[in-house]
Motif scaffolding. Structure first.
Motif, PDB file in Angstrom:
ATOM      1  N   UNK A 190      67.147 -40.734  26.015  1.00 25.32           N
ATOM      2  CA  UNK A 190      67.758 -39.457  25.649  1.00 25.32           C
ATOM      3  C   UNK A 190      66.801 -38.308  25.926  1.00 25.32           C
ATOM      4  N   UNK A 191      67.304 -37.258  26.554  1.00 30.37           N
ATOM      5  CA  UNK A 191      66.490 -36.068  26.813  1.00 30.37           C
ATOM      6  C   UNK A 191      66.166 -35.369  25.496  1.00 30.37           C
ATOM      7  N   UNK A 192      64.902 -34.940  25.332  1.00 32.90           N
ATOM      8  CA  UNK A 192      64.495 -34.280  24.096  1.00 32.90           C
ATOM      9  C   UNK A 192      65.241 -32.971  23.886  1.00 32.90           C
ATOM     10  N   UNK A 195      68.340 -32.491  24.383  1.00 37.51           N
ATOM     11  CA  UNK A 195      69.609 -32.850  23.740  1.00 37.51           C
ATOM     12  C   UNK A 195      69.392 -33.151  22.262  1.00 37.51           C
ATOM     13  N   UNK A 196      68.368 -33.940  21.943  1.00 40.53           N
ATOM     14  CA  UNK A 196      68.139 -34.275  20.529  1.00 40.53           C
ATOM     15  C   UNK A 196      67.734 -33.037  19.732  1.00 40.53           C
ATOM     16  N   UNK A 197      67.024 -32.090  20.354  1.00 40.91           N
ATOM     17  CA  UNK A 197      66.670 -30.844  19.649  1.00 40.91           C
ATOM     18  C   UNK A 197      67.932 -30.054  19.298  1.00 40.91           C
ATOM     19  N   UNK A 198      68.903 -30.018  20.200  1.00 37.02           N
ATOM     20  CA  UNK A 198      70.165 -29.325  19.913  1.00 37.02           C
ATOM     21  C   UNK A 198      70.895 -29.989  18.755  1.00 37.02           C
ATOM     22  N   UNK A 199      70.874 -31.324  18.726  1.00 34.51           N
ATOM     23  CA  UNK A 199      71.529 -32.028  17.629  1.00 34.51           C
ATOM     24  C   UNK A 199      70.848 -31.714  16.297  1.00 34.51           C
ATOM     25  N   UNK A 200      69.521 -31.731  16.279  1.00 32.89           N
ATOM     26  CA  UNK A 200      68.792 -31.442  15.042  1.00 32.89           C
ATOM     27  C   UNK A 200      69.002 -29.991  14.612  1.00 32.89           C
ATOM     28  N   UNK A 201      69.002 -29.072  15.564  1.00 31.74           N
ATOM     29  CA  UNK A 201      69.181 -27.661  15.226  1.00 31.74           C
ATOM     30  C   UNK A 201      70.578 -27.379  14.680  1.00 31.74           C
ATOM     31  N   UNK A 202      71.536 -28.246  14.975  1.00 28.83           N
ATOM     32  CA  UNK A 202      72.897 -28.019  14.468  1.00 28.83           C
ATOM     33  C   UNK A 202      72.951 -28.104  12.946  1.00 28.83           C
ATOM     34  N   UNK A 203      71.947 -28.717  12.311  1.00 28.73           N
ATOM     35  CA  UNK A 203      71.944 -28.818  10.848  1.00 28.73           C
ATOM     36  C   UNK A 203      71.727 -27.472  10.169  1.00 28.73           C
ATOM     37  N   UNK A 204      71.310 -26.469  10.907  1.00 23.11           N
ATOM     38  CA  UNK A 204      71.132 -25.149  10.293  1.00 23.11           C
ATOM     39  C   UNK A 204      72.471 -24.555   9.863  1.00 23.11           C
ATOM     40  N   UNK A 205      73.564 -25.155  10.319  1.00 22.41           N
ATOM     41  CA  UNK A 205      74.890 -24.643   9.967  1.00 22.41           C
ATOM     42  C   UNK A 205      75.560 -25.461   8.867  1.00 22.41           C
ATOM     43  N   UNK A 206      74.817 -26.325   8.170  1.00 23.00           N
ATOM     44  CA  UNK A 206      75.416 -27.123   7.100  1.00 23.00           C
ATOM     45  C   UNK A 206      75.993 -26.242   5.996  1.00 23.00           C
ATOM     46  N   UNK A 207      75.364 -25.103   5.756  1.00 22.42           N
ATOM     47  CA  UNK A 207      75.851 -24.188   4.726  1.00 22.42           C
ATOM     48  C   UNK A 207      76.889 -23.223   5.246  1.00 22.42           C
ATOM     49  N   UNK A 243      69.285 -41.395  17.703  1.00 27.88           N
ATOM     50  CA  UNK A 243      69.024 -42.610  18.479  1.00 27.88           C
ATOM     51  C   UNK A 243      68.466 -42.278  19.858  1.00 27.88           C
ATOM     52  N   UNK A 244      67.365 -42.909  20.198  1.00 27.92           N
ATOM     53  CA  UNK A 244      66.673 -42.593  21.453  1.00 27.92           C
ATOM     54  C   UNK A 244      67.445 -43.047  22.675  1.00 27.92           C
ATOM     55  N   UNK A 245      68.423 -43.950  22.489  1.00 26.55           N
ATOM     56  CA  UNK A 245      69.181 -44.420  23.650  1.00 26.55           C
ATOM     57  C   UNK A 245      70.421 -43.574  23.915  1.00 26.55           C
ATOM     58  N   UNK A 246      70.573 -42.467  23.176  1.00 22.94           N
ATOM     59  CA  UNK A 246      71.692 -41.571  23.431  1.00 22.94           C
ATOM     60  C   UNK A 246      72.985 -42.000  22.770  1.00 22.94           C
ATOM     61  N   UNK A 247      72.941 -42.959  21.839  1.00 26.14           N
ATOM     62  CA  UNK A 247      74.133 -43.340  21.094  1.00 26.14           C
ATOM     63  C   UNK A 247      74.750 -42.082  20.493  1.00 26.14           C
ATOM     64  N   UNK A 248      76.062 -41.981  20.546  1.00 26.67           N
ATOM     65  CA  UNK A 248      76.746 -40.734  20.208  1.00 26.67           C
ATOM     66  C   UNK A 248      76.873 -40.525  18.702  1.00 26.67           C
TER      67      UNK A 248
END
Length: 195
Positions: free
Chosen positions: A25-27, A29-41, A109-114
């Motif tokens: 998985x490209x880093x 992509x994973x950074x975008x996924x992690x940054x999406x948590x800023x919208x939990x509120x 997941x490092x293998x890009x599991x969705x």
């Protein structure tokens, strides 16, 4: 004469067990996924006048590698369907320079599991210090080091079972830096570890 092989598209990689659970998985992509948590509120939470639950990926200027850190995790005794293996780990902290507590641990997941997993430390009132606070904690506790030529860097989680409970630590590296080029790490030096 030139051999032959089978092309496997990224969508079909999950059908080949020997191609899964690797760090593909490209880093970015994973950074975008992690940054999406800023919208939990909610969508307005990251706005400057709100920011009650907004989080950020901390940037440590001394680190040569920024988050995520690819780490091997064992989820065999948890109630999730997460596999045990390589994950991109993020330690998210509240927005603001002076706020350095660990809010979320994010496992992509490092293998890009969705899918991805997160653990909400703040909601459980665990009060862990985040990675931004770790360099000063190491400098404070390891007084035998000459900190003008060493830097504590790249803190990642270290989870150990002690007395029947899982305990979370941070494992960091103490890297040597050259005197004449203070921003360059000395690759020939053997780094010490700090727990």
């Amino acid at each position: 004469a030139i051999g032959k092989g089978t092309y496997v598209s990224p969508e079909n990689m999950s059908n080949y067990p020997y191609l899964t659970r690797q760090n593909t998985l490209a880093e970015k992509v994973s950074r975008l996924q992690a940054e999406s948590l800023k919208f939990l509120g909610g969508f307005s939470d990251p706005l400057p006048w709100n920011m009650e639950t907004a989080v950020k990926i901390p940037i440590l200027p001394d680190d040569q590698n920024q988050q995520p850190f690819v780490t091997d995790f064992d989820f065999s005794d948890t109630n999730t369907n997460a596999y045990s293996g390589l994950y991109h780990w993020f330690g998210l902290e509240p927005v603001g320079d002076e706020r350095t507590s660990l809010t979320f641990s994010v496992f992509v997941p490092a293998d890009g599991t969705n899918k991805f997993y997160y653990y909400n430390h703040a909601a459980k009132k665990q009060g862990y210090a985040g990675v931004s606070a770790m360099p000063l904690k190491v400098i404070e506790s390891r007084k035998e080091f000459d900190w003008s030529v060493n830097k504590p860097v790249e803190f990642r989680p270290y989870i150990k079972s002690i007395a029947g409970r899982k305990r979370m630590f941070f494992l960091g590296t103490i890297s040597a830096i050259r005197d004449n080029e203070a921003e360059k790490f000395d690759g020939s030096a053997t780094p010490d570890l700090a727990l």
